[in-house]
Design a protein around this motif. Structure first.
Motif, PDB file in Angstrom:
ATOM      1  N   GLN A 275      11.948  18.976 -65.175  1.00  0.00           N
ATOM      2  CA  GLN A 275      12.198  17.741 -64.423  1.00  0.00           C
ATOM      3  C   GLN A 275      12.856  16.696 -65.316  1.00  0.00           C
ATOM      4  OE1 GLN A 275       8.118  17.210 -63.089  1.00  0.00           O
ATOM      5  NE2 GLN A 275       8.700  17.557 -60.962  1.00  0.00           N
ATOM      6  N   ALA A 276      12.323  16.559 -66.530  1.00  0.00           N
ATOM      7  CA  ALA A 276      12.887  15.581 -67.465  1.00  0.00           C
ATOM      8  C   ALA A 276      14.301  15.974 -67.878  1.00  0.00           C
ATOM      9  CB  ALA A 276      11.986  15.460 -68.692  1.00  0.00           C
ATOM     10  N   LEU A 277      14.518  17.262 -68.090  1.00  0.00           N
ATOM     11  CA  LEU A 277      15.837  17.734 -68.486  1.00  0.00           C
ATOM     12  C   LEU A 277      16.850  17.483 -67.374  1.00  0.00           C
ATOM     13  CD1 LEU A 277      16.888  19.216 -71.065  1.00  0.00           C
ATOM     14  CD2 LEU A 277      16.767  21.332 -69.727  1.00  0.00           C
TER      15      LEU A 277
ATOM     16  N   ALA B 131       3.405  29.172 -55.430  1.00  0.00           N
ATOM     17  CA  ALA B 131       3.442  27.740 -55.123  1.00  0.00           C
ATOM     18  C   ALA B 131       4.175  26.972 -56.219  1.00  0.00           C
ATOM     19  CB  ALA B 131       2.022  27.203 -54.950  1.00  0.00           C
ATOM     20  N   TRP B 132       4.004  27.404 -57.459  1.00  0.00           N
ATOM     21  CA  TRP B 132       4.713  26.760 -58.570  1.00  0.00           C
ATOM     22  C   TRP B 132       6.225  26.943 -58.393  1.00  0.00           C
ATOM     23  CZ3 TRP B 132       8.196  28.123 -62.315  1.00  0.00           C
ATOM     24  CH2 TRP B 132       8.381  27.204 -63.349  1.00  0.00           C
ATOM     25  N   MET B 133       6.643  28.156 -58.030  1.00  0.00           N
ATOM     26  CA  MET B 133       8.067  28.391 -57.796  1.00  0.00           C
ATOM     27  C   MET B 133       8.588  27.533 -56.659  1.00  0.00           C
ATOM     28  SD  MET B 133       9.668  30.528 -59.829  1.00  0.00           S
ATOM     29  CE  MET B 133      11.101  30.797 -58.800  1.00  0.00           C
ATOM     30  N   THR B 134       7.802  27.419 -55.604  1.00  0.00           N
ATOM     31  CA  THR B 134       8.201  26.577 -54.468  1.00  0.00           C
ATOM     32  C   THR B 134       8.382  25.136 -54.912  1.00  0.00           C
ATOM     33  OG1 THR B 134       7.090  28.020 -52.867  1.00  0.00           O
ATOM     34  CG2 THR B 134       7.495  25.740 -52.188  1.00  0.00           C
ATOM     35  N   GLN B 135       7.458  24.637 -55.749  1.00  0.00           N
ATOM     36  CA  GLN B 135       7.570  23.268 -56.243  1.00  0.00           C
ATOM     37  C   GLN B 135       8.786  23.107 -57.154  1.00  0.00           C
ATOM     38  OE1 GLN B 135       4.130  21.774 -58.341  1.00  0.00           O
ATOM     39  NE2 GLN B 135       4.892  19.660 -58.327  1.00  0.00           N
TER      40      GLN B 135
ATOM     41  N   LYS C  44      10.716  14.254 -54.582  1.00  0.00           N
ATOM     42  CA  LYS C  44      10.481  13.545 -55.844  1.00  0.00           C
ATOM     43  C   LYS C  44       9.519  14.289 -56.753  1.00  0.00           C
ATOM     44  CE  LYS C  44       9.387   8.948 -57.644  1.00  0.00           C
ATOM     45  NZ  LYS C  44       8.988   7.559 -57.300  1.00  0.00           N
ATOM     46  N   SER C  45       8.526  14.974 -56.176  1.00  0.00           N
ATOM     47  CA  SER C  45       7.531  15.673 -56.987  1.00  0.00           C
ATOM     48  C   SER C  45       7.990  17.069 -57.401  1.00  0.00           C
ATOM     49  CB  SER C  45       6.211  15.800 -56.215  1.00  0.00           C
ATOM     50  OG  SER C  45       6.405  16.555 -55.026  1.00  0.00           O
ATOM     51  N   GLY C  46       9.108  17.535 -56.846  1.00  0.00           N
ATOM     52  CA  GLY C  46       9.582  18.881 -57.127  1.00  0.00           C
ATOM     53  C   GLY C  46      10.517  18.935 -58.320  1.00  0.00           C
ATOM     54  N   GLY C  47      10.890  20.162 -58.654  1.00  0.00           N
ATOM     55  CA  GLY C  47      11.807  20.350 -59.773  1.00  0.00           C
ATOM     56  C   GLY C  47      13.261  20.179 -59.390  1.00  0.00           C
TER      57      GLY C  47
END
Length: 266
Positions: free
Chosen positions: A138-140, A179-183, A189-192
């Motif tokens: 996300q930061a990248l 679920a992690w992949m989905t996020q 805003k909360s996703g990758g």
């Protein structure tokens, strides 16, 4: 820009099976490899280059374990070795090359996500890795465009593995991993906010999408596979993807190379 990703299950083993004879024919601009299973003493002067491609590596401290590499035709402006998390940097799981020019910040990344299939201890390590990786990406993404190629060790959806019903409680297809992949792919805003590039190009492919097969039984012969190898890109770069291919004519490891062509130059 042609970018290949391949889990080699040992760079020396893959070499004996013809990987570095096959590679020059592909005219790749970049190659990410995972599970190098070697140290610099084995790679330097032997596997550090392939034709015009020059490799940089992140080796695991433990010999014969993990390790990633990233080969590129163009020289980078910077090389980042490691994720910045000691536990996983000791395992050699992340290397990033930056190709920055005025008005453009671009990274290519090769990454090897942990497997949790050997037991609960490694599954918990996998969850810790996922917890660290999402905010890192996300930061990248907030500061640069990038393509990350990886053995993610997760099949995201039912179409991504043959026997999904029998694997609902197995590492690689656990609800928490999916679920992690989905996020990661969620644009909120909360996703990758990343794009699964293969799926963007081939949204409906099932049996032809697999990139890994167990060595047990007749999994490869019967195509009882999983899609574990990914190109994950920021939306702007993902939109430039044109073609994809999974190479299965030769078997260099238990994974097949995944190639995607993008309409841009480094």
């Amino acid at each position: 820009m042609r970018f290949i990703t391949a889990n080699l299950n040992g760079i020396r083993s893959a070499a004996t099976k013809g990987f570095f004879d096959w590679l020059p024919q592909q005219n790749a601009d970049a190659l990410g490899v995972q599970e190098v299973k070697a140290q610099d003493e084995h790679v330097a002067g032997v596997f550090c280059t392939s034709g015009p491609l020059k490799g940089d590596f992140h080796y695991a401290q433990k010999k014969g374990y993990s390790g990633v590499g990233l080969y590129t035709r163009e020289s980078p402006s910077d090389v980042i070795v490691g994720l910045g998390v000691q536990e996983f940097d000791d395992e050699g799981r992340y290397i990033e090359k930056r190709f920055d020019k005025p008005g453009r910040k671009l990274s290519l990344i090769s990454c090897y996500f942990p497997s949790g299939s050997s037991g609960e201890e490694r599954q918990q390590a996998k969850f810790r890795f996922l917890a660290a990786m999402l905010p890192h990406l996300q930061a990248l993404k907030a500061e640069r465009e990038f393509i990350l190629v990886a053995d993610v060790n997760i099949a995201h959806k039912e179409a991504d593995l043959k026997n999904w019903k029998g694997n609902l409680k197995n590492s690689g297809f656990l609800p928490e991993e999916r679920a992690w992949m989905t996020q990661l792919l969620d644009s909120s805003k909360s996703g990758g906010g990343l794009v699964d590039v293969y799926r963007a190009l081939q949204p409906d492919t099932t049996d032809a999408c697999y990139t890994w097969w167990s060595n047990r039984g007749q999994a490869y012969a019967k195509n009882v596979g999983w899609r574990l190898d990914y190109h994950l890109a920021t939306p702007g770069l993902a939109a430039l993807a044109q073609r994809e291919s999974i190479y299965k004519d030769q078997k260099f490891s238990d994974h097949a190379p995944l190639t995607i062509d993008y309409d841009f130059s480094l």
